[in-house]
Scaffold this motif. Structure first.
Motif, mmCIF file in Angstrom:
data_model
loop_
_atom_site.group_PDB
_atom_site.id
_atom_site.type_symbol
_atom_site.label_atom_id
_atom_site.label_comp_id
_atom_site.label_asym_id
_atom_site.label_seq_id
_atom_site.Cartn_x
_atom_site.Cartn_y
_atom_site.Cartn_z
ATOM 1 N N ALA A 99 12.500 -21.903 0.111
ATOM 2 C CA ALA A 99 13.776 -21.244 0.420
ATOM 3 C C ALA A 99 14.177 -20.289 -0.704
ATOM 4 C CB ALA A 99 14.871 -22.286 0.661
ATOM 5 N N GLN A 100 13.950 -20.704 -1.933
ATOM 6 C CA GLN A 100 14.238 -19.834 -3.076
ATOM 7 C C GLN A 100 13.347 -18.586 -3.016
ATOM 8 O OE1 GLN A 100 13.506 -21.767 -6.833
ATOM 9 N NE2 GLN A 100 14.447 -20.132 -8.005
ATOM 10 N N CYS A 101 12.091 -18.765 -2.703
ATOM 11 C CA CYS A 101 11.180 -17.625 -2.558
ATOM 12 C C CYS A 101 11.643 -16.700 -1.439
ATOM 13 C CB CYS A 101 9.754 -18.106 -2.275
ATOM 14 S SG CYS A 101 8.915 -18.779 -3.711
ATOM 15 N N ARG A 102 12.088 -17.262 -0.325
ATOM 16 C CA ARG A 102 12.560 -16.441 0.795
ATOM 17 C C ARG A 102 13.737 -15.589 0.344
ATOM 18 N NH1 ARG A 102 10.885 -13.384 3.793
ATOM 19 N NH2 ARG A 102 9.227 -14.880 4.104
ATOM 20 N N ARG A 103 14.660 -16.191 -0.419
ATOM 21 C CA ARG A 103 15.818 -15.433 -0.915
ATOM 22 C C ARG A 103 15.363 -14.288 -1.816
ATOM 23 N NH1 ARG A 103 20.192 -13.043 0.095
ATOM 24 N NH2 ARG A 103 21.681 -12.950 -1.576
ATOM 25 N N HIS A 104 14.411 -14.565 -2.712
ATOM 26 C CA HIS A 104 13.879 -13.509 -3.575
ATOM 27 C C HIS A 104 13.245 -12.404 -2.728
ATOM 28 C CE1 HIS A 104 14.766 -15.811 -7.075
ATOM 29 N NE2 HIS A 104 13.737 -16.645 -6.983
ATOM 30 N N ALA A 105 12.502 -12.785 -1.702
ATOM 31 C CA ALA A 105 11.815 -11.802 -0.852
ATOM 32 C C ALA A 105 12.817 -10.939 -0.087
ATOM 33 C CB ALA A 105 10.860 -12.503 0.111
ATOM 34 N N VAL A 106 13.888 -11.534 0.387
ATOM 35 C CA VAL A 106 14.910 -10.776 1.117
ATOM 36 C C VAL A 106 15.584 -9.763 0.191
ATOM 37 C CG1 VAL A 106 17.194 -10.988 2.219
ATOM 38 C CG2 VAL A 106 15.311 -12.502 2.907
ATOM 39 N N VAL A 107 15.993 -10.206 -0.990
ATOM 40 C CA VAL A 107 16.663 -9.299 -1.923
ATOM 41 C C VAL A 107 15.678 -8.238 -2.429
ATOM 42 C CG1 VAL A 107 17.936 -9.133 -4.105
ATOM 43 C CG2 VAL A 107 18.381 -11.034 -2.536
ATOM 44 N N LEU A 108 14.424 -8.620 -2.616
ATOM 45 C CA LEU A 108 13.391 -7.673 -3.005
ATOM 46 C C LEU A 108 13.265 -6.562 -1.960
ATOM 47 C CD1 LEU A 108 10.954 -7.013 -4.951
ATOM 48 C CD2 LEU A 108 9.579 -8.418 -3.418
ATOM 49 N N ALA A 109 13.223 -6.937 -0.699
ATOM 50 C CA ALA A 109 13.120 -5.948 0.381
ATOM 51 C C ALA A 109 14.369 -5.072 0.445
ATOM 52 C CB ALA A 109 12.890 -6.654 1.714
ATOM 53 N N GLN A 110 15.532 -5.667 0.243
ATOM 54 C CA GLN A 110 16.767 -4.877 0.248
ATOM 55 C C GLN A 110 16.781 -3.867 -0.892
ATOM 56 O OE1 GLN A 110 19.562 -8.121 0.071
ATOM 57 N NE2 GLN A 110 19.704 -8.298 2.299
ATOM 58 N N ALA A 111 16.367 -4.301 -2.070
ATOM 59 C CA ALA A 111 16.322 -3.390 -3.221
ATOM 60 C C ALA A 111 15.293 -2.292 -2.979
ATOM 61 C CB ALA A 111 15.991 -4.162 -4.495
ATOM 62 N N ARG A 112 14.158 -2.670 -2.416
ATOM 63 C CA ARG A 112 13.104 -1.676 -2.146
ATOM 64 C C ARG A 112 13.615 -0.593 -1.190
ATOM 65 N NH1 ARG A 112 7.233 -2.313 0.610
ATOM 66 N NH2 ARG A 112 6.426 -0.360 -0.175
ATOM 67 N N ALA A 113 14.431 -0.987 -0.225
ATOM 68 C CA ALA A 113 14.976 -0.014 0.731
ATOM 69 C C ALA A 113 15.867 1.017 0.042
ATOM 70 C CB ALA A 113 15.754 -0.742 1.827
ATOM 71 N N ASP A 114 16.425 0.658 -1.112
ATOM 72 C CA ASP A 114 17.288 1.576 -1.863
ATOM 73 C C ASP A 114 16.527 2.413 -2.886
ATOM 74 O OD1 ASP A 114 19.504 0.653 -0.475
ATOM 75 O OD2 ASP A 114 19.973 -0.877 -1.986
ATOM 76 N N LEU A 115 15.217 2.240 -2.930
ATOM 77 C CA LEU A 115 14.386 2.978 -3.878
ATOM 78 C C LEU A 115 13.671 4.119 -3.165
ATOM 79 C CD1 LEU A 115 12.788 -0.030 -5.800
ATOM 80 C CD2 LEU A 115 14.600 1.496 -6.617
ATOM 81 N N PRO A 116 13.227 5.112 -3.926
ATOM 82 C CA PRO A 116 12.426 6.162 -3.298
ATOM 83 C C PRO A 116 11.095 5.577 -2.808
ATOM 84 C CG PRO A 116 12.419 6.401 -5.692
ATOM 85 C CD PRO A 116 13.399 5.313 -5.372
ATOM 86 N N PRO A 117 10.462 6.216 -1.836
ATOM 87 C CA PRO A 117 9.170 5.713 -1.350
ATOM 88 C C PRO A 117 8.129 5.636 -2.471
ATOM 89 C CG PRO A 117 9.985 7.454 0.088
ATOM 90 C CD PRO A 117 10.911 7.387 -1.088
ATOM 91 N N ARG A 118 8.183 6.589 -3.390
ATOM 92 C CA ARG A 118 7.306 6.607 -4.557
ATOM 93 C C ARG A 118 8.137 7.068 -5.745
ATOM 94 N NH1 ARG A 118 3.229 3.704 -3.815
ATOM 95 N NH2 ARG A 118 2.018 4.731 -5.397
ATOM 96 N N ASP A 146 8.502 8.983 -9.403
ATOM 97 C CA ASP A 146 7.881 10.051 -10.177
ATOM 98 C C ASP A 146 8.525 10.044 -11.560
ATOM 99 O OD1 ASP A 146 10.310 11.557 -10.057
ATOM 100 O OD2 ASP A 146 9.638 12.563 -8.239
ATOM 101 N N THR A 147 8.044 10.896 -12.429
ATOM 102 C CA THR A 147 8.521 10.901 -13.809
ATOM 103 C C THR A 147 10.017 11.171 -13.894
ATOM 104 O OG1 THR A 147 6.343 11.680 -14.481
ATOM 105 C CG2 THR A 147 8.078 11.858 -16.106
ATOM 106 N N ALA A 148 10.544 12.021 -13.035
ATOM 107 C CA ALA A 148 11.980 12.325 -13.056
ATOM 108 C C ALA A 148 12.808 11.066 -12.777
ATOM 109 C CB ALA A 148 12.309 13.412 -12.036
ATOM 110 N N HIS A 149 12.341 10.216 -11.883
ATOM 111 C CA HIS A 149 13.059 8.971 -11.598
ATOM 112 C C HIS A 149 13.159 8.089 -12.834
ATOM 113 C CE1 HIS A 149 11.605 9.657 -7.295
ATOM 114 N NE2 HIS A 149 12.923 9.783 -7.249
ATOM 115 N N VAL A 150 12.125 8.110 -13.645
ATOM 116 C CA VAL A 150 12.083 7.248 -14.826
ATOM 117 C C VAL A 150 12.836 7.864 -15.999
ATOM 118 C CG1 VAL A 150 10.511 6.230 -16.534
ATOM 119 C CG2 VAL A 150 9.938 6.124 -14.113
ATOM 120 N N LEU A 151 12.739 9.174 -16.148
ATOM 121 C CA LEU A 151 13.362 9.837 -17.298
ATOM 122 C C LEU A 151 14.869 10.025 -17.143
ATOM 123 C CD1 LEU A 151 10.685 12.530 -18.193
ATOM 124 C CD2 LEU A 151 11.171 10.358 -19.366
#
Length: 156
Positions: free
Chosen positions: A10-29, A31-36
């Motif tokens: 259940a703890q892993c499922r919660r991590h996976a759900v939040v991981l997917a939610q965070a990923r949805a808020d990130l760019p698909p890839r 690049d250096t500008a995102h990091v800098l």
């Protein structure tokens, strides 16, 4: 299936759900500008993604894989090294050893910021974006087998 294994899944499922939610808020890839020069929103989503990736990989490795192999698969691995547990899980088709090694290496790489190497940070983040689906798929396979196996055990 024992309560500790249920709770760890259940703890892993919660991590996976939040991981997917965070990923949805990130760019698909990345690049250096995102990091800098990341926006505040990108920093928050990136931090959440990294944290949940690390937590999911850690929790699977430390609290799920061994008990799952013993309780669900009935394999006597309680006193064996993790590599032997991973070998059994690979034999049953739950994971591939090279995937697990890659996820572990990514987990370790994500703990470093690499301030002088934005190119390396980009590469690690993009690899983690790719690997997140694999970690979630492993969890899904473990949960699926646990649901089938846990339907009537002595500890239920």
């Amino acid at each position: 299936m024992t309560q500790p294994l249920r709770e760890a899944l259940a703890q892993c499922r919660r991590h996976a759900v939040v991981l997917a939610q965070a990923r949805a808020d990130l760019p698909p890839r990345f690049d250096t500008a995102h990091v800098l020069s990341p926006s505040d929103a990108l920093v928050r989503a990136g931090d959440q993604f990294v944290l949940r990736f690390i937590k999911l990989q850690d929790t699977l490795g430390e609290q799920v894989l061994r008990p799952f192999t013993v309780e669900v698969l009935g394999e006597p691995v309680s006193d064996l090294p993790l590599i032997d547990v991973l070998n059994r899980l690979e034999r049953y088709g739950f994971l591939r050893l090279h995937d697990w090694a890659r996820w572990r290496a990514l987990r370790n790489a994500l703990t470093h910021e690499y301030p002088d190497r934005p190119d390396l940070r980009v590469a690690v983040l993009n690899d983690a974006l790719d690997a997140a689906d694999g970690l979630a798929a492993l969890l899904g396979r473990l949960e699926g087998r646990s649901a089938v196996s846990g339907a009537g055990g002595a500890e239920d």
